[in-house]
Design an enzyme around this catalytic site. Sequence first.
Site, PDB file in Angstrom:
ATOM      1  CB  THR A  17      66.881  48.642  52.051  1.00  0.00           C
ATOM      2  OG1 THR A  17      65.262  49.118  52.434  1.00  0.00           O
ATOM      3  CG2 THR A  17      67.692  49.831  53.013  1.00  0.00           C
ATOM      4  CG  ASP A  60      59.746  49.734  48.497  1.00  0.00           C
ATOM      5  OD1 ASP A  60      60.081  50.143  48.770  1.00  0.00           O
ATOM      6  OD2 ASP A  60      59.502  48.469  47.855  1.00  0.00           O
ATOM      7  CB  SER A  61      61.237  43.913  47.023  1.00  0.00           C
ATOM      8  OG  SER A  61      60.779  43.954  48.481  1.00  0.00           O
ATOM      9  CB  THR A 280      49.346  27.099  61.036  1.00  0.00           C
ATOM     10  OG1 THR A 280      49.362  27.748  61.621  1.00  0.00           O
ATOM     11  CG2 THR A 280      50.635  26.451  60.645  1.00  0.00           C
ATOM     12  CD  GLN A 281      45.438  32.725  61.004  1.00  0.00           C
ATOM     13  OE1 GLN A 281      45.541  33.237  61.970  1.00  0.00           O
ATOM     14  NE2 GLN A 281      44.380  32.718  60.370  1.00  0.00           N
ATOM     15  CB  CYS A 282      50.972  28.837  64.220  1.00  0.00           C
ATOM     16  SG  CYS A 282      50.017  29.045  65.142  1.00  0.00           S
TER      17      CYS A 282
HETATM   18  N1  ASP Z   1      60.576  48.707  51.264  1.00  0.00           N
HETATM   19  C1  ASP Z   1      62.170  47.473  50.822  1.00  0.00           C
HETATM   20  C2  ASP Z   1      62.417  46.608  50.156  1.00  0.00           C
HETATM   21  O1  ASP Z   1      61.857  46.007  49.987  1.00  0.00           O
HETATM   22  C3  ASP Z   1      62.583  47.369  52.486  1.00  0.00           C
HETATM   23  C4  ASP Z   1      63.908  46.680  52.232  1.00  0.00           C
HETATM   24  O2  ASP Z   1      64.068  46.555  50.619  1.00  0.00           O
HETATM   25  O3  ASP Z   1      64.261  46.401  53.112  1.00  0.00           O
HETATM   26  O4  ASP Z   1      62.486  46.523  48.082  1.00  0.00           O
END
Ligand code: ASP
Length: 349
Positions: A17, A60-61, A280-282
């Site tokens: 983003t 996009d990551s 852990t899931q926590c």
């Molecule tokens: N979907 C985007 C990404 O991870 C979200 C971001 O950059 O905040 O590339």
Amino acid sequence: MEPRAKSSVLLIYTGGTIGMKPDPETGVLAPFDFSTIYDEFPYLGKLDVELEVINLTPIDSSNVTPELWCELARLIRDNYDAYDGFVVLHGTDTMSYSASALSFMLVNLAKPVIFTGSQIPIGVLRTDGRENLITAIEIAAAHDAEGPLVPEVSLYFQNRLFRANRTVKQSAEEFAAFRSYNYPALAEVGVNITFHRDYIHRPAHADAELRVAAALDDRVLVIRLFPGLREQVLRAMLSIEGLRAVVLETYGAGNAPTAPEFIRAVREAVARGLLVMNVTQCSGGRVAMELYETGRQLQEAGVICGHDITTEAAVAKLMYVLGQNLPAERTQRLLRHALRGEFTDAGIA
Ligand code: ASP
């Protein structure tokens, strides 16, 4: 005395983003070319930093793979001597995975590598990206007489700098998208930047040569327990051909069902050579398998304690350690000790 040359920082843009701006005609968000960064953001010229940019093909990551981690690690190694610090611009969705992976892959790191991104594109007026970008660059360049102030892989977001391998993305909406539940912030940013030096890792041998461990083994799986997880399903996952390690996301302080068939399935998998790490899931707190019968049985089955590691760091660490193809005993030793401060224990020499 000669005045010290300006600090130099290499900015590596991978996408996400932060790198978007609206097309002036259509208004549609499109990736921004960071090589024109000074034209777009002239205020960056006011920083006392020599800034250079490498633009990777923006993604996009969610599409990040370990290949990108290897590319980033090599780029940092190849440019290591030429810069005082590195800033990696990355999408927020998988930033904690990538930053955790780099923390393991960059062996003998003695310079700052700071991941950042934003929740609102940098080309949008209300962006959080501008501050994240500027401060990440400032921190990457920050040094005193002893050298860089933060010589480790870290993640900067919304006024806080964290150890990268302690972070999780905790909100898809808040500007404070990341948290480090089990380790304090390395620095906090207000009117001033306050570095918490006691929490920042300092390399034992600052002159040791940076090495990249680029052999990652991705035959790793995350299994999150839930009430109703069938033995048959669990067994099927634990028996996937070629699988080498599992991050077992357990309840609370590392607890799992004591049903004999559950424990038997795990014990048999460990006996076959599968590495199982208990995480852990926590969000906060740690695994303590000796606390309850439900954890003790896992311990007896040979499950490795993840202490207060995040799932993101556990996945990255398993890929890194397995990629080294070491004898079983050495692999166990590396997994049972903190290598880059990724969990709280006595550490390893
Ligand atoms: N979907 C985007 C990404 O991870 C979200 C971001 O950059 O905040 O590339």
